[in-house]
Design an enzyme around this catalytic site. Structure first.
Site, PDB file in Angstrom:
ATOM      1  N   ASP A 178       0.880  -1.162   0.000  1.00  0.00           N
ATOM      2  CA  ASP A 178       0.000   0.000   0.000  1.00  0.00           C
ATOM      3  C   ASP A 178       0.921   1.217   0.000  1.00  0.00           C
ATOM      4  O   ASP A 178       1.575   1.507   1.009  1.00  0.00           O
ATOM      5  CB  ASP A 178      -0.886  -0.015   1.241  1.00  0.00           C
ATOM      6  CG  ASP A 178      -1.785   1.206   1.358  1.00  0.00           C
ATOM      7  OD1 ASP A 178      -1.569   2.198   0.620  1.00  0.00           O
ATOM      8  OD2 ASP A 178      -2.693   1.189   2.210  1.00  0.00           O
TER       9      ASP A 178
ATOM     10  N   ASN B 255       2.697   5.162 -10.568  1.00  0.00           N
ATOM     11  CA  ASN B 255       1.423   5.077 -11.286  1.00  0.00           C
ATOM     12  C   ASN B 255       0.191   4.958 -10.399  1.00  0.00           C
ATOM     13  O   ASN B 255      -0.868   5.462 -10.758  1.00  0.00           O
ATOM     14  CB  ASN B 255       1.459   3.874 -12.242  1.00  0.00           C
ATOM     15  CG  ASN B 255       0.089   3.524 -12.774  1.00  0.00           C
ATOM     16  OD1 ASN B 255      -0.446   4.203 -13.634  1.00  0.00           O
ATOM     17  ND2 ASN B 255      -0.501   2.454 -12.249  1.00  0.00           N
TER      18      ASN B 255
ATOM     19  N   TYR C 159      -9.377  14.454  -6.461  1.00  0.00           N
ATOM     20  CA  TYR C 159      -8.520  13.894  -7.508  1.00  0.00           C
ATOM     21  C   TYR C 159      -7.748  14.994  -8.238  1.00  0.00           C
ATOM     22  O   TYR C 159      -6.530  14.910  -8.420  1.00  0.00           O
ATOM     23  CB  TYR C 159      -9.374  13.104  -8.503  1.00  0.00           C
ATOM     24  CG  TYR C 159      -8.585  12.397  -9.580  1.00  0.00           C
ATOM     25  CD1 TYR C 159      -8.091  11.116  -9.376  1.00  0.00           C
ATOM     26  CD2 TYR C 159      -8.342  13.011 -10.812  1.00  0.00           C
ATOM     27  CE1 TYR C 159      -7.370  10.462 -10.360  1.00  0.00           C
ATOM     28  CE2 TYR C 159      -7.620  12.363 -11.802  1.00  0.00           C
ATOM     29  CZ  TYR C 159      -7.138  11.090 -11.572  1.00  0.00           C
ATOM     30  OH  TYR C 159      -6.415  10.449 -12.551  1.00  0.00           O
TER      31      TYR C 159
ATOM     32  N   LYS D 101      -3.617  15.633  -8.421  1.00  0.00           N
ATOM     33  CA  LYS D 101      -2.829  15.653  -9.654  1.00  0.00           C
ATOM     34  C   LYS D 101      -2.156  17.012  -9.864  1.00  0.00           C
ATOM     35  O   LYS D 101      -1.043  17.077 -10.414  1.00  0.00           O
ATOM     36  CB  LYS D 101      -3.714  15.297 -10.853  1.00  0.00           C
ATOM     37  CG  LYS D 101      -4.247  13.870 -10.809  1.00  0.00           C
ATOM     38  CD  LYS D 101      -3.129  12.836 -10.715  1.00  0.00           C
ATOM     39  CE  LYS D 101      -3.660  11.413 -10.754  1.00  0.00           C
ATOM     40  NZ  LYS D 101      -2.592  10.398 -10.692  1.00  0.00           N
TER      41      LYS D 101
END
Length: 272
Positions: free
Chosen positions: A70, A97, A170, A174
């Site tokens: 994790d 990734n 999210y 990013k």
């Protein structure tokens, strides 16, 4: 037939490599000659799919090993890099990734939803990048000053520059990845460590299946993509392989958008 890039003798860790873009990247790097540590989350389903990726690489004549971790947990990240040392005596390439989505309207988004996305998408990428930098800095530099001692490749998203309503966690993660990548590239370049990012657009992966798995949803999605098709994991994987190779040795601090033109804001086409 020679692969487009040559990663023979290199060792690559790919996080979240049991499905989607990560799986595609692991297969591509292995095809280019790299020995791959296939990271998956520590649960039964992820482990099964991670082992399947390793077996697929082996059937094609490559080398790979699965590694449960994790990446939001510091101890797990240390274990992940130790797997590379134990099996392949080190690491040359990190592909950061692993990522998740937890969509919600802002008024309904829980702290847990916010924190889980940040923990994996941003903090996890920091932990892995830090471990990679430590590993690279602990090795002797190669004889040639023109070759990097290590490469870190972040998988970001077009949403590092395109706002995303109902996905604030999210998009924030990013956006953070973008400046994390650039800051590390600036910091580590004098030590011959290259740091770059690939920012995919709409890619045919399980994480975004509702956006493409019916003719109606796909038609709606394609309105946002000037190139007229949805991306495939292989599109992203080939970009990653190039950044991981010595062919891109003078490239650091760059984000390569693999999005069919999505960041060109096609909604404005013809309306300027």
């Amino acid at each position: 037939m020679r692969h487009a890039v040559d990663l023979s003798g290199r060792v690559a860790i790919v996080t979240g490599a049991n499905s989607g873009i990560g799986r595609g990247v692991a297969l591509e790097l292995a095809a280019a000659g790299a020995r791959v540590v296939v990271n998956h989350r520590p649960n039964e389903d992820s482990e099964r799919r991670g082992v399947e990726v390793v077996q697929e690489i082996a059937r094609a004549g490559g080398q790979a090993v699965p590694a449960a971790a994790d990446i939001s947990r510091e101890d797990d990240v240390e274990h992940l890099f130790q797997v590379a040392v134990d099996h392949y005596q080190g690491v040359d390439i990190l592909v950061n990734n692993a990522g998740i989505e937890q969509p919600a309207a802002i008024q309904d988004m829980t702290l847990a939803q916010w924190q889980k996305v940040i923990d994996i998408n941003l903090t996890g990428q920091f932990l892995c990048a830090r471990a990679a930098a430590r590993a690279f800095l602990n090795r002797e530099s190669p004889s040639s000053n023109n070759i990097a001692v290590g490469k870190i490749i972040f998988i970001s998203s077009v949403h590092e520059v395109i706002p995303w309503a109902f996905q604030a966690n999210y998009a924030a993660s990013k956006g953070g990845v973008s400046l994390l990548m650039q800051s590390l590239a600036q910091e580590l370049a004098p030590m011959k460590i290259r740091v770059n990012a690939v920012a995919p657009g709409a890619i045919r992966t399980p994480i975004n299946a509702p956006a493409w798995n019916t003719p109606e949803s796909l038609a709606s999605l394609l309105k946002l993509i000037p190139y007229g098709r949805i991306g495939e994991p292989e599109d992203v994987a080939r970009a990653v392989a190039w950044l991981a190779s010595d062919d891109s040795d003078y490239v650091t601090g760059s984000t390569l958008f693999v999005d069919g033109g999505m960041t060109l804001y096609p909604a404005f086409r013809g309306a300027g």
